[in-house]
Design an enzyme around this catalytic site. Structure first.
Site, PDB file in Angstrom:
ATOM      1  CD  GLU A 151      34.960  34.764  42.103  1.00 45.86           C
ATOM      2  OE1 GLU A 151      34.164  35.676  42.368  1.00 45.86           O
ATOM      3  OE2 GLU A 151      35.983  34.547  42.769  1.00 45.86           O
ATOM      4  CD  GLU A 313      39.682  36.410  40.998  1.00 48.30           C
ATOM      5  OE1 GLU A 313      39.315  36.933  42.067  1.00 48.30           O
ATOM      6  OE2 GLU A 313      38.968  36.349  39.990  1.00 48.30           O
TER       7      GLU A 313
HETATM    8  C1  GLA Z   1      36.351  37.796  42.954  1.00 46.19           C
HETATM    9  C2  GLA Z   1      36.302  38.123  41.475  1.00 46.19           C
HETATM   10  C3  GLA Z   1      37.231  39.206  41.053  1.00 46.19           C
HETATM   11  C4  GLA Z   1      37.265  40.301  42.070  1.00 46.19           C
HETATM   12  C5  GLA Z   1      37.644  39.748  43.404  1.00 46.19           C
HETATM   13  C6  GLA Z   1      37.744  40.788  44.492  1.00 46.19           C
HETATM   14  O1  GLA Z   1      37.142  36.768  43.295  1.00 46.19           O
HETATM   15  O2  GLA Z   1      36.495  37.006  40.656  1.00 46.19           O
HETATM   16  O3  GLA Z   1      36.804  39.719  39.812  1.00 46.19           O
HETATM   17  O4  GLA Z   1      36.007  40.888  42.127  1.00 46.19           O
HETATM   18  O5  GLA Z   1      36.666  38.830  43.806  1.00 46.19           O
HETATM   19  O6  GLA Z   1      36.469  41.232  44.886  1.00 46.19           O
END
Ligand code: GLA
Length: 689
Positions: A151, A313
């Protein structure tokens, strides 16, 4: 390859953190994953301190062991490079790698994403860990692909470390060549801001009234994006060189990053992290009906980068950080609903976050599929149901793509410029949201696309209608492309503040709407921002359609002056000193038409325009569904699947005028059918009769 993931079937995966659990659990975890039809894990993206516990000493055994075991269970692996979490030894010894706030205060160890992309030392250390990691794992039979970092630009998307100011100067030298042209581009003659030496140039720093030079502020965002992309390139070059048979992706999308360019240049496809419940944490009343469904807009944006993509995710439980994110639990059926929301919009590989909730750390309330106690629960059962369904319909759906005849268009320059510029920025969200929402409620599938310098006429001609609501920055080249689109049959819909700025963000010395004034056959004779005591004017509709009485022209009011005789006035202002003057115009040009609205779009105006241009849902003839059900179609080569998703906690009544069948259950659908709360239907439209 059109930037799409290539999957033969819809596939389920899960984010797995073996480093959080005793080794005795791993085998049981993998066995249960297989039972649930989960066949991919993503891991290692935060593991730098394990892989390189001491500077220059590497330990790859741990994840090798995990991968061996995963392989034994037929589970494939995606590895994340660990550069989002530099170890304590690293930031302690090399504090120059840390990011800083605008005041220059460093962000210290203890969270993640606290580094900057510019530090040569950080790039050197990233090169070393990624090279070693790729070489260590590249031949493992379970490994299928790589996620670069994690991210980019999440948590923070501005960078003000010493190294960033230096890199910004280099980027500016490249862009402008000389200080003289930089001074012109930033209009520094205003308020004696002229630079006489490159050393005087910085990213925005604290200023009186918190008001940086607006042209600098725009370039700052362009720089941050370019810098993030070049940071990702360092890693993708290494992976391409040593592991050419693996794919490369990155999970986003976050601010100040041109994810389209990143993907085009350095990835095989883009991935998205989908947490629909974020939109429910603090819902404003106006957003209330949309809520988790608003996430479809983010997924549509992802689809404009990669038509088929990975959700790296997918929310699988209530999200929570100890101190700042607190969500209620997804209701029974909602995890499944959100999974199919992702699939409808183009996901072919769906990876849940996460297998089991962590028992410690900042995210110990970010719930995974399994609870701390690791006993069966309803989330496990729900994901297992999705797994079973994927094995049934997954090979039909994979590779099909979302179908839309209307696109809402945006571009990075205007989005970034509009963050600082209150005179056009807020209009964008108002209009995009209203259009997306009303199209959703009418079951008219829509794309959300991004106009880029490399776009050609054929890219636009995929759509019968394009809404490009408030492109303040617009060049004559863009106007020429839009004109060709209209001449060739497209319907183009523009809104207030279009075309008054050049790419530096300077205002043109020409009548609004600048480069498209001629195309629209109008100019703007007067205008006002709508705010506080300056109330919006009411509208009176002149077209065939109907506008709800009392509808106001929100956000901005431009008083239109008709120049071309063939311009049709579709709505007039009905109050204020400009009552009776044109507010909305339409002009037929070539095979198409162009609309200009002197305000920001709100729901009633969108409804009236949709009626006027006769946009219809592709299923109108045989299906009636209430607004709370999302409808969309994925199709390819004659195969076509209609998804119906009920976001409501109540049953939704559908009326079938033809007979259809639900692919997931085999249920026959005819006459009145009650979709359960959070229900999902997938219909093969070629079998409707
Ligand atoms: C993001 C991150 C994950 C986790 C999620 C939930 O998407 O990539 O590592 O931290 O949020 O907070």
């Amino acid at each position: 390859m059109n930037n799409s993931i290539q999957m033969d079937q819809l596939t389920l995966g899960v984010c797995y953190y073996p480093e959080h659990w005793p080794e005795e659990l791993w085998e049981d975890d993998f066995r249960r994953m297989r039972d649930m039809n989960i066949s991919v894990i993503r891991m290692a993206e935060f593991s730098w301190a394990m892989l390189e516990p001491v500077e220059g000493t590497f330990e790859f055994q741990f994840f090798n062991k995990v991968m061996d075991l995963a392989h034994k269970y037929g589970i494939k692996v995606i590895l994340g490079t660990p550069t989002a979490t530099p170890p304590a030894w690293l930031t302690h010894k090399y504090p120059e790698v840390l990011n800083a706030n605008a005041e220059g205060v460093l962000y210290r160890h203890g969270m993640r994403r606290h580094y900057n992309y510019s530090s040569p030392k950080y790039r050197e250390l990233c090169t070393r860990i990624v090279t070693n990691m790729v070489q260590a794992y590249k031949d493992h039979p379970a490994l299928i692909g790589w996620q670069i970092d994690n991210e980019l630009n999440c948590e923070i998307n501005v960078f003000y470390a010493e190294a960033d100011h230096i890199a910004f100067r280099e980027w500016l030298k490249e862009r402008y060549g000389s200080l003289d042209s930089l001074n012109k581009a930033w209009g520094t003659v205003f308020w004696s801001q002229t630079y006489s030496d490159w050393e005087q140039v910085f990213l925005t720093r604290p200023t009186t009234a918190d008001s940086p030079n607006p042209h600098l502020a725009l370039d700052e965002k362009r720089f941050i994006s370019a810098n993030a992309i070049s940071f990702a390139k360092v890693q993708s070059d290494i992976i391409r060189a040593f592991a050419p048979r693996h794919w490369i992706t990155h999970n986003g999308t976050f601010g100040h990053l041109d994810s389209h360019e990143l993907t085009d240049k350095h990835l095989d496809f883009f991935s998205y992290d989908s947490y629909p419940q974020f939109s429910t944490i603090s819902p404003s009343t106006e957003d209330h009906p949309l809520l988790d469904r608003a996430w479809s807009m983010n997924l549509s944006n992802t689809r404009s980068i990669s038509p088929n993509f990975c959700v790296m995710e997918q929310q699988s439980g209530p999200g929570g950080w100890v101190n700042r994110i607190d969500m209620g639990t997804p209701r029974p059926g909602q995890i499944r609903l959100w999974s199919y929301q992702s699939v409808l919009h183009g996901t072919d590989l769906l990876v849940y976050f996460r297998w089991r909730t962590a028992t410690f750390g900042t995210e110990m309330y970010w719930h995974g599929i399994n609870d701390y106690h690791n006993q069966p629960n309803r989330r496990v059962r729900e994901v297992a149901q999705v797994g079973e369904e994927f094995s049934k319909v997954g090979s039909l759906i994979a590779g099909t793509v979302y179908q839309a005849e209307i696109a809402i268009m945006q571009d990075y320059d205007n989005t970034w410029d509009g963050e600082l510029d209150k005179w056009h920025g807020p209009l964008q969200w108002q209009s995009v949201r209203s259009w997306y929402k009303q199209l959703q409620y009418k079951h008219i599938p829509a794309d959300l696309i991004t106009l880029r310098a490399e776009n050609l006429l054929e890219d636009l001609l995929k759509y019968k209608v394009i809404v490009y609501p408030h492109a303040a920055i617009m060049t004559d080249e863009t106007a020429a492309l839009l004109t060709e689109y209209v001449e060739a049959g497209g319907k183009l819909i523009l809104g207030a503040r279009t075309g008054y700025k050049d790419p530096n963000g300077h205002c043109y010395m020409r009548p609004f709407p600048g480069p498209v004034a001629e195309l629209c056959g109008i100019t703007i004779e007067d205008f006002t921002l709508i705010k506080g005591i300056i109330a919006p004017a009411e509208l009176s509709w002149k077209g065939k359609g109907v506008l709800s009485p009392g509808t106001a022209a929100v956000g901005f009011n431009e008083v239109i002056s008709v120049v071309s005789k063939d311009v049709e006035v579709m709505a007039e202002y009905a109050s204020e000193y400009y009552s009776g003057k044109p507010a909305l115009t339409r002009r037929a040009v070539g095979q198409g038409e162009v609309w200009y609205y002197g305000a920001a779009f709100n729901e009633p105006v969108v409804d009236a325009v949709i009626e006027e241009i006769q946009l219809k849902s592709p299923v109108d003839e045989w299906l009636t569904a209430p607004a709370e059900v999302e409808a969309g179609i994925r199709a390819l080569n004659g195969a076509s699947y209609l998804f119906l998703l009920n976001y409501s906690n109540k049953p939704a009544q559908l009326e079938f005028k033809k007979t259809a069948a639900d692919l997931l259950t085999g249920d026959r659908l005819e006459g009145t059918f009650d979709m359960p709360p959070y229900g999902v239907l997938i219909i093969d439209t070629s079998a409707v009769g």
